[in-house]
Write a protein that holds these residues in place. Structure first.
Motif, PDB file in Angstrom:
ATOM      1  N   ASN A 189      -6.601  -1.834  -1.361  1.00 44.10           N
ATOM      2  CA  ASN A 189      -7.111  -0.690  -2.112  1.00 44.10           C
ATOM      3  C   ASN A 189      -7.279  -1.067  -3.575  1.00 44.10           C
ATOM      4  O   ASN A 189      -6.972  -2.198  -3.981  1.00 44.10           O
ATOM      5  CB  ASN A 189      -6.195   0.543  -1.963  1.00 44.10           C
ATOM      6  CG  ASN A 189      -4.767   0.261  -2.369  1.00 44.10           C
ATOM      7  OD1 ASN A 189      -4.515  -0.436  -3.354  1.00 44.10           O
ATOM      8  ND2 ASN A 189      -3.807   0.790  -1.613  1.00 44.10           N
TER       9      ASN A 189
ATOM     10  N   HIS B 197      -9.863   6.005   2.738  1.00 45.51           N
ATOM     11  CA  HIS B 197      -9.267   4.724   2.365  1.00 45.51           C
ATOM     12  C   HIS B 197     -10.233   3.859   1.569  1.00 45.51           C
ATOM     13  O   HIS B 197      -9.829   3.117   0.656  1.00 45.51           O
ATOM     14  CB  HIS B 197      -8.820   4.003   3.638  1.00 45.51           C
ATOM     15  CG  HIS B 197      -8.278   2.636   3.422  1.00 45.51           C
ATOM     16  ND1 HIS B 197      -7.385   2.324   2.411  1.00 45.51           N
ATOM     17  CD2 HIS B 197      -8.492   1.468   4.082  1.00 45.51           C
ATOM     18  CE1 HIS B 197      -7.075   1.045   2.457  1.00 45.51           C
ATOM     19  NE2 HIS B 197      -7.745   0.498   3.454  1.00 45.51           N
TER      20      HIS B 197
ATOM     21  N   GLU C 113       0.828  -1.211   0.000  1.00 44.00           N
ATOM     22  CA  GLU C 113       0.000   0.000   0.000  1.00 44.00           C
ATOM     23  C   GLU C 113       0.862   1.261   0.000  1.00 44.00           C
ATOM     24  O   GLU C 113       0.487   2.279  -0.605  1.00 44.00           O
ATOM     25  CB  GLU C 113      -0.971   0.000   1.189  1.00 44.00           C
ATOM     26  CG  GLU C 113      -0.361   0.265   2.558  1.00 44.00           C
ATOM     27  CD  GLU C 113       0.354  -0.938   3.118  1.00 44.00           C
ATOM     28  OE1 GLU C 113       0.995  -0.796   4.169  1.00 44.00           O
ATOM     29  OE2 GLU C 113       0.264  -2.020   2.509  1.00 44.00           O
TER      30      GLU C 113
ATOM     31  N   ARG D  46      -3.146  -2.824   4.099  1.00 44.58           N
ATOM     32  CA  ARG D  46      -4.419  -2.278   3.621  1.00 44.58           C
ATOM     33  C   ARG D  46      -4.694  -2.736   2.195  1.00 44.58           C
ATOM     34  O   ARG D  46      -3.790  -2.872   1.383  1.00 44.58           O
ATOM     35  CB  ARG D  46      -4.398  -0.749   3.670  1.00 44.58           C
ATOM     36  CG  ARG D  46      -4.371  -0.197   5.079  1.00 44.58           C
ATOM     37  CD  ARG D  46      -4.535   1.290   5.062  1.00 44.58           C
ATOM     38  NE  ARG D  46      -4.742   1.826   6.402  1.00 44.58           N
ATOM     39  CZ  ARG D  46      -5.018   3.093   6.660  1.00 44.58           C
ATOM     40  NH1 ARG D  46      -5.095   3.958   5.669  1.00 44.58           N
ATOM     41  NH2 ARG D  46      -5.196   3.505   7.892  1.00 44.58           N
TER      42      ARG D  46
ATOM     43  N   GLU E 286     -10.388  -4.378   6.447  1.00 42.53           N
ATOM     44  CA  GLU E 286      -9.875  -4.448   5.078  1.00 42.53           C
ATOM     45  C   GLU E 286     -10.664  -5.455   4.254  1.00 42.53           C
ATOM     46  O   GLU E 286     -10.801  -5.288   3.038  1.00 42.53           O
ATOM     47  CB  GLU E 286      -8.393  -4.822   5.100  1.00 42.53           C
ATOM     48  CG  GLU E 286      -7.513  -3.861   5.873  1.00 42.53           C
ATOM     49  CD  GLU E 286      -7.665  -2.431   5.396  1.00 42.53           C
ATOM     50  OE1 GLU E 286      -7.691  -2.212   4.166  1.00 42.53           O
ATOM     51  OE2 GLU E 286      -7.775  -1.537   6.253  1.00 42.53           O
TER      52      GLU E 286
ATOM     53  N   TYR F 109     -10.697   6.633   7.406  1.00 43.63           N
ATOM     54  CA  TYR F 109     -11.200   5.347   6.913  1.00 43.63           C
ATOM     55  C   TYR F 109     -12.037   5.530   5.656  1.00 43.63           C
ATOM     56  O   TYR F 109     -11.945   4.733   4.715  1.00 43.63           O
ATOM     57  CB  TYR F 109     -12.012   4.666   8.014  1.00 43.63           C
ATOM     58  CG  TYR F 109     -12.483   3.281   7.652  1.00 43.63           C
ATOM     59  CD1 TYR F 109     -11.588   2.231   7.512  1.00 43.63           C
ATOM     60  CD2 TYR F 109     -13.839   3.020   7.436  1.00 43.63           C
ATOM     61  CE1 TYR F 109     -12.010   0.947   7.170  1.00 43.63           C
ATOM     62  CE2 TYR F 109     -14.268   1.748   7.104  1.00 43.63           C
ATOM     63  CZ  TYR F 109     -13.354   0.717   6.976  1.00 43.63           C
ATOM     64  OH  TYR F 109     -13.788  -0.540   6.630  1.00 43.63           O
TER      65      TYR F 109
END
Length: 1308
Positions: A619, A814, A578, A617, A642, A811
């Motif tokens: 993404n 994210h 990440e 994390r 996550e 958050y």
């Protein structure tokens, strides 16, 4: 045999251990960590209701939970002694899990909740079996010497025993008997691959002798002097004394086997005394029913529901099921939730680490004994076990007392539950154990197997930055040489590990070197190259290098000149993915494309191809990497938060007032859904649950409720929730958090956080209730299913949860969710408030060295200028005039651009004079007096390398056990570095050597920063600069000064050529860094700092410094208030001439030498300083000065022995008082206060005698305060001379008469 870990050694008759493994005696490290985490969370949260968990009475032997200051956590303990003190009771407690005796205040003692006693005490007291100490007895009458038994162990025997245990690689014990608090064992150690019995070794070395079993029972040497009274074990009623097999054998002296007269069950011996008291007296194996301690169990059978209130309160419960007509306490260890699209979420407790070992042993037991053995093991470890006998039975949901782990994976993975079953090399396992590796962790147990098989793997975990997630399995795979035979010949790595920065790359490289020793030679290399093309071109690679660790930027620079470097590459690892994809996404995708192009190379068909992605994390970039570059990857996610992002859970936040939450909730609920919806509404209390239930039910929605007061309702709620509903039906369940773990709901379509989650773990548990509806974006077809309802999480944020706004915003960013503008504004205000709370913290070092801090939200230091700390600086006089050009001496190099040193006054170096005087003083033997006990923050002398230093004590460490000296942490106040020395090395420092202020100044070179977006300088360039500049004089131009930090640009070394009578620049620090290729230009560095100064209404030193203020003071212009030049002309005249001469000397010295330095801006902004009106009066021991200005800001006052310096702002005017007092004062007792909105300075007299006047030099703005004349007029403290009587009134009249000719104007 039981493998043990030594905690503490008193002697061979008393040493404390931790059981590491083998069968029933397994000691699960993860279980104890979880127990202590739960315990600390419980008692920390109970601080609000301390009375509920405080013990009513205390007595010796009582089991309790105490707070240990040394460990900074709550620990299980037994009270040993109660002592009375002046203001409280002090209790000596024994920590049963750490084998420590500590003193504890009664306010730090709590009641031991039974749920936290579920695991045995971890520290066990062992002693060597059937041996006793000996000593050398000398009979002077008979003139003989012989070895005879002794009562205590000899010091040499203890040292030899400690040496054996220290040098061993493995310690094992064979349990022979248990008596009182002791486990009597034969101890075996492995030294140089040879197993040695410690009992026999001590006898062979004449440190001990054998004894009979009866002697072992009564041997005083095996009874410790300090005992924990609650370690008494309960014995079986059947005595074993008549069994001939238990009598010691006289024919085998090296293997005496026997038992004490009373035999104790080993299972009960490991159990806490709190539960031992409830254990049955008769314990037998086989079909006989075994009674568990008095622990209520929740029976999860048809038609019956029960629960234990105590366990329910603490969120802990056990389930029992019925098999073959017998009620037995069994439950499955593994939870598997079938996931659509081949995704599975599972929960697993740490007891499965024990399960595998127990399975192997249970297979060897006869069928009729299996049931009893399972119960015994469950009693030893209350977490439920799964045995082969019940594998074919129906699997139940897990409801256990231990905290659960959750994992999301897209393909079935069989985890490795212990290091023994891990798919690693045997030598690698030994190396891990040698380095005290505790594991595998939950995440490692799932990711090691697929990585070791060479599969593509994505691992997302809270511990995703741990390199041990991938290093051991990759090292194991690399041992298969046959897999790489088809690779092209040549010199190139088969494994590439890409790290986000040089620090992480260095860590990974060190771990590879450590654990690579147990495999074939891989010759790993750490490649970190700069912008210097010659360095990259000439890079030499080790012959046979198999592994390269580097960063994205360094790798691409290498590939420009070594295009065939990765031709043999098979394994690509992206560490902290990440961070890589957020800071170097372009470079990472270029590396992935390059790797993909190497796959079609002829001859690589049978070579492995593997990409491992590890991070904390998930993404969208990771999703793209997984979909485009990886081949059927294994995805392991052990973080529920996550997993929600991976499963495309929609995150929504609604801001409202707390009183409007109900109306917001009703607007959120969908009354006419197209598909069936199941919504969970989470609350924090029973009252809140009832209120929400009534409101939702009144709006014609099918609503259920559950909380701890209606436990009988559990079965009904579970049945109703599990029913299949037709499209358009909306079911709402209102519940408290503590009930969800019993329902096991995973198919909710929406979660509403009506009450804000109390912790991240609670938030994760709530989200897990939607796990069946997680849909990964990797398979886009799954998102197009018409019957699929996208999971949604709705959070209600009110004014009561404002402190969490920044975390919520972080958050949402994210998750790429839509962020309400109100939340952004509110979070910005919270961040600003947090920054204001950090005003007393030091200025952020990244802000100082780079001009920017990457993440101000988590940085603990301040990011704004504080006028009270940064201006004017409370430091030496040389800092106060740091404008223009100065000569600096770097003495302590922090990194390539950050140094500590001194500003050298070439005209008169005060520190050089002080150093000479200190050297003369301490060279006299009588003056080097070591301090008996150092005091914190006090100044002392220190002799180091033929030089005497002034140091300040920062911290004092306690003496080590049986040690003679104590250590202190010190700061060299004239160099800026810190260190640690022994206390006896410090010398008393006379007062005359303490008067000179600390000379250490922090210097920062401007307009240069590390390459590749790094925040830390590489050790390579730091070492280069350290060798080049340390201890050498340099010339520099000051561009900014804040506090004790000076920013310089440029900083050069000037050498004088006496023959030619000129000076030249040998080198420029900034240019040297750029030429090395390790730094790049940073033009915004000083601009950002200047913006901060302007925002704080302060200009940079070129525009406004104390030197410009002094110049303004010398100005002949007169403002309405008396200016400084007329007030203190004698003192200021000296200072001004000295400053001018000093500046002129520097400029003359540098003329022609620093051609590149810009000329200083001649335009100076003049800011006038005013001298306020002062009223003063005195008492016997103090003098009071009243400064007659109001509404002051940035008030500062500095006390010297015969001087006072006061400064403040009032109504945009700067007031400065720099006065020389008539008599001396005590600086440490003098204070400055604000009374009635006016500053008041109280000076403590050095001598209790009357002052004839306040100042040495008369000042027209200073006058006597007649209002306080009567306070001491009757006592007449002023001395009476032969010629003149000095009285307050007389002194005041004299001052008024002398100043009558002076013009004084008051401030409007």
């Amino acid at each position: 045999m039981i493998e043990v870990l030594i905690l503490k050694i008193e002697d061979p008759g008393c040493f404390w251990v931790i059981l590491k493994g083998c069968g029933s005696f397994v000691d699960n490290e993860v279980e104890y960590r979880k127990l202590h985490a739960d315990m600390n969370q419980f008692y920390n949260q109970s601080c609000r209701d301390v009375d509920e968990v405080m013990p009513l009475t205390l007595e010796e032997g009582q089991v309790c939970v105490v707070f240990c200051q040394e460990l900074r956590c709550w620990c299980r303990a037994v009270i040993n002694t109660i002592m009375s003190c002046t203001d409280h009771c002090l209790v000596e407690c024994f920590l049963v899990d750490y084998a420590k005796y500590i003193p504890v205040k009664t306010r730090d003692i709590r009641v031991a909740v039974e749920a936290f006693m579920r695991l045995p005490y971890r520290a066990r007291k062992f002693r060597l079996y059937c041996i006793k100490p000996v000593t050398l007895h000398i009979d002077f009458c008979e003139d003989t010497a012989e070895i005879v038994p002794a009562k205590i162990w000899d010091g040499a025997a203890i040292q030899y025993f400690q040496k054996l245990l220290r040098e061993t690689t493995q310690i094992e014990a064979k349990l022979c008997a248990i008596e009182d608090e002791h486990f009597d064992v034969y101890l075996y150690v492995t030294v140089q691959d040879e197993k040695v019995c410690v009992n026999d070794e001590l006898v062979a070395k004449n440190f001990a002798c054998y004894m009979s079993t009866e002697e072992n029972t009564n041997n005083p040497a095996n009874k410790p002097s300090k005992q924990s009274k609650n370690f008494a074990c309960y014995m079986s009623t059947e005595e074993n004394t008549h069994n001939p097999a238990n009598k010691p054998s006289k024919q085998s002296p090296l293997s005496l086997v026997g038992f004490p007269e009373k035999v104790i069950s080993p299972v009960l011996a490991l159990w806490p005394v709190l539960l031992q008291g409830k254990a049955p007296k008769n314990l037998k194996t086989g079909p006989t029913q075994f009674e568990l301690p008095d622990i209520s169990l929740s029976v999860n059978s048809p038609g019956r529901t029960a629960s234990n209130p105590l366990l329910e309160k603490n969120g802990k419960n056990l389930s029992t099921t019925s098999f073959n007509g017998h009620n037995e306490s069994t439950v499955s260890v593994f939870l598997g939730f079938p996931f659509k699209e081949n995704i599975t979420i599972s929960g697993q407790t740490d007891s499965d680490l024990l399960e595998i070992t127990c399975k192997k042993q249970l297979k060897e037991i006869q069928q009729d004994e299996k049931s009893g053995c399972v119960k015994l093991l469950q009693f030893l470890n209350p977490d439920p076990l799964k045995t082969d006998h019940f594998q074919n039975e129906k699997q139940e949901f897990l409801k256990v007392s231990a905290e659960q782990h959750f994992v999301v994976f897209n393909k079935k993975i069989e985890p490795c539950s212990s290091l023994e079953t891990a798919p690693l090399l045997v030598d690698l396992k030994k190396e891990l154990l040698w380095n005290k590796f505790i594991g595998p962790t939950f995440t490692q147990s799932y990711c090691w197997p697929p990585i070791a098989r060479g599969c593509d793997v994505v691992v997302i975990s809270h511990h995703g930055n741990d390199p041990l997630l991938y290093i051991p399995p990759i090292l194991t795979f690399l041992q298969s040489r046959v897999c790489y035979k088809s690779l092209p010949s040549g010199n190139g790595p088969t494994t590439l590990i890409v790290c986000p920065g040089w620090k992480k790359a260095q860590l990974v490289f060190e771990l590879l070197k450590k654990y690579g020793r147990c495999s074939r030679q891989l010759h790993p290399m750490l490649l970190l190259v700069g912008l210097k093309n010659e360095e990259v071109k000439n890079m030499k690679f080790l012959q046979g290098c198999e592994v390269i660790v580097t960063t994205p930027y360094s790798l691409l620079r290498l590939l420009e000149h070594h295009s065939l470097l990765l031709l043999r590459l098979c394994h690509l690892v992206l560490d902290e993915v990440e961070v890589l994809l957020s800071e170097a996404s372009k470079q990472v995708f270029m590396i992935l494309e390059y790797y993909r192009k190497t796959i079609p190379v002829p001859g690589r068909e049978s070579a492995p191809r593997q990409i491992v992605v590890v991070g904390t994390r998930w993404n969208k970039h990771i999703e793209h990497v997984t979909r485009e570059f990886m081949n059927d990857p294994y995805i392991v996610i052990t973080s529920v938060e996550e997993a929600c992002i991976y499963g495309n859970v929609q995150q929504v936040v609604h801001l409202s007032l707390n009183c409007d939450k109900i109306s917001v909730l009703l607007r959120i609920l969908d009354f006419t859904p197209s598909n069936a919806q199941k919504t969970l509404v989470f609350t924090n209390s029973v009252d809140e649950t009832e209120m929400v239930y009534r409101v939702v039910e009144s709006n014609a929605i099918f609503c259920l409720k559950i909380h701890k007061e209606i436990e009988y309702h559990f079965k009904y709620v579970e049945e109703q929730w599990r029913k299949k509903f037709s499209p358009g039906t909306h079911v709402v369940l209102v519940s408290t958090d503590d009930c969800m773990k019993y329902l096991g709901i995973t198919d909710a379509t929406c979660v509403v956080h009506f009450s804000f989650p109390s912790s991240p773990s609670v938030f994760g548990t709530r989200l897990h209730s939607m796990s069946d509806n997680f849909r990964s974006g990797i398979e886009k077809s799954s998102l197009k299913d018409d019957k699929f309802t996208k999971a949604k999480s709705i959070l209600l944020l009110t004014e009561r949860n404002g402190c969490h706004a920044v975390g919520v915003l972080h958050y949402l960013e994210h998750t790429d969710a839509k962020i309400p503008p109100e939340l952004s504004d509110f979070a910005a205000g919270v961040l600003k408030a947090k920054e204001d709370m950090k005003l007393a913290r030091p200025l952020c070092r990244y802000l100082k060295t780079l001009g920017v801090c990457k993440d101000m939200r988590i940085c603990p230091d301040r990011h704004q200028v504080n006028l009270q700390i940064d201006f004017p600086p409370k430091s030496s006089d040389q800092i106060r005039s740091t404008a223009g050009y100065v000569t600096i001496l770097p003495l302590h190099i922090v990194d390539a651009t950050n140094y500590f040193g001194r500003i050298v006054d070439k005209k008169e170096d005060q520190y050089a004079i002080l150093a000479v005087e200190m050297d003369k003083h301490f060279k006299k033997a009588g003056n080097k007096v070591s301090v008996e006990m150092a005091k914190k923050l006090s100044l002392y002398g220190l002799h180091e390398e033929k030089t005497f230093h002034r140091v300040q004590v920062l911290e004092i460490f306690p003496k080590e056990e049986n040690g003679f000296f104590y250590n202190v942490s010190i700061k060299y106040i004239d160099e800026g570095r810190t260190g640690q020395v022994r206390g006896h090395q410090l010398f008393s420092l006379p007062a005359e050597f303490q008067s000179l202020p600390p000379q250490a100044v922090e210097f920062i070179v401007c307009r240069v920063k590390p390459i590749d977006n790094e925040t830390e300088w590489s050790p390579k360039i730091t070492r280069y600069i350290h060798q080049k500049i340390k201890g050498k004089l340099h010339e520099a131009r000051v561009v900014l000064t804040l506090g004790n930090t000076v920013w310089v640009d440029p900083m050069v070394q000037v050498i004088r050529l006496p023959d030619l009578k000129i000076s030249v620049n040998e080198y420029n620090i900034r240019s040297e860094i750029l030429s090395m290729g390790m730094g790049t230009d940073n033009p915004e560095h000083i601009k950002q700092l200047q913006k901060l100064c302007e925002s704080a209404k302060m200009l940079a030193p070129e525009k406004k410094t104390l030197q410009t203020l002094i110049r303004d003071m010398a100005s002949p212009q007169r403002e309405p208030e008396q200016d400084m030049d007329s007030v203190q002309s004698p003192l200021l005249g000296e200072k001004l001439s000295e400053n001018c001469n000093f500046s002129q000397t520097i400029l003359d010295h540098q003329s022609g030498a620093i051609a590149e330095i810009e000329a200083e801006n001649s335009t100076q902004h003049h800011h006038k300083c005013f001298y306020p009106e002062i009223k003063w009066f005195q008492k016997e021991d103090t003098v009071t000065m009243k400064i007659k200005i109001r509404n002051v800001t940035d008030c500062k006052c500095e006390f010297l022995r015969n001087k006072v310096i006061f400064s403040a702002f009032s109504e945009d005017k700067f007031y400065l008082v720099d006065t020389e007092l008539y008599e001396n004062i005590l600086t440490e007792k003098s204070v400055c206060e604000i009374k009635n909105e006016e500053p008041v300075i109280i000076l403590a007299k050095e001598k209790k005698e009357s002052w004839l006047k306040l100042l040495k030099h008369k000042n027209p703005n200073v006058s006597f305060d007649f209002e306080h004349w009567e306070d001491f007029g009757d006592e007449s403290p002023f001395p009476v001379g032969a010629e003149k009587v000095h009285h307050p009134a007389t002194l005041a009249m004299e001052e008024m008469e002398e100043s009558s000719g002076s013009e004084t104007e008051s401030d409007d």
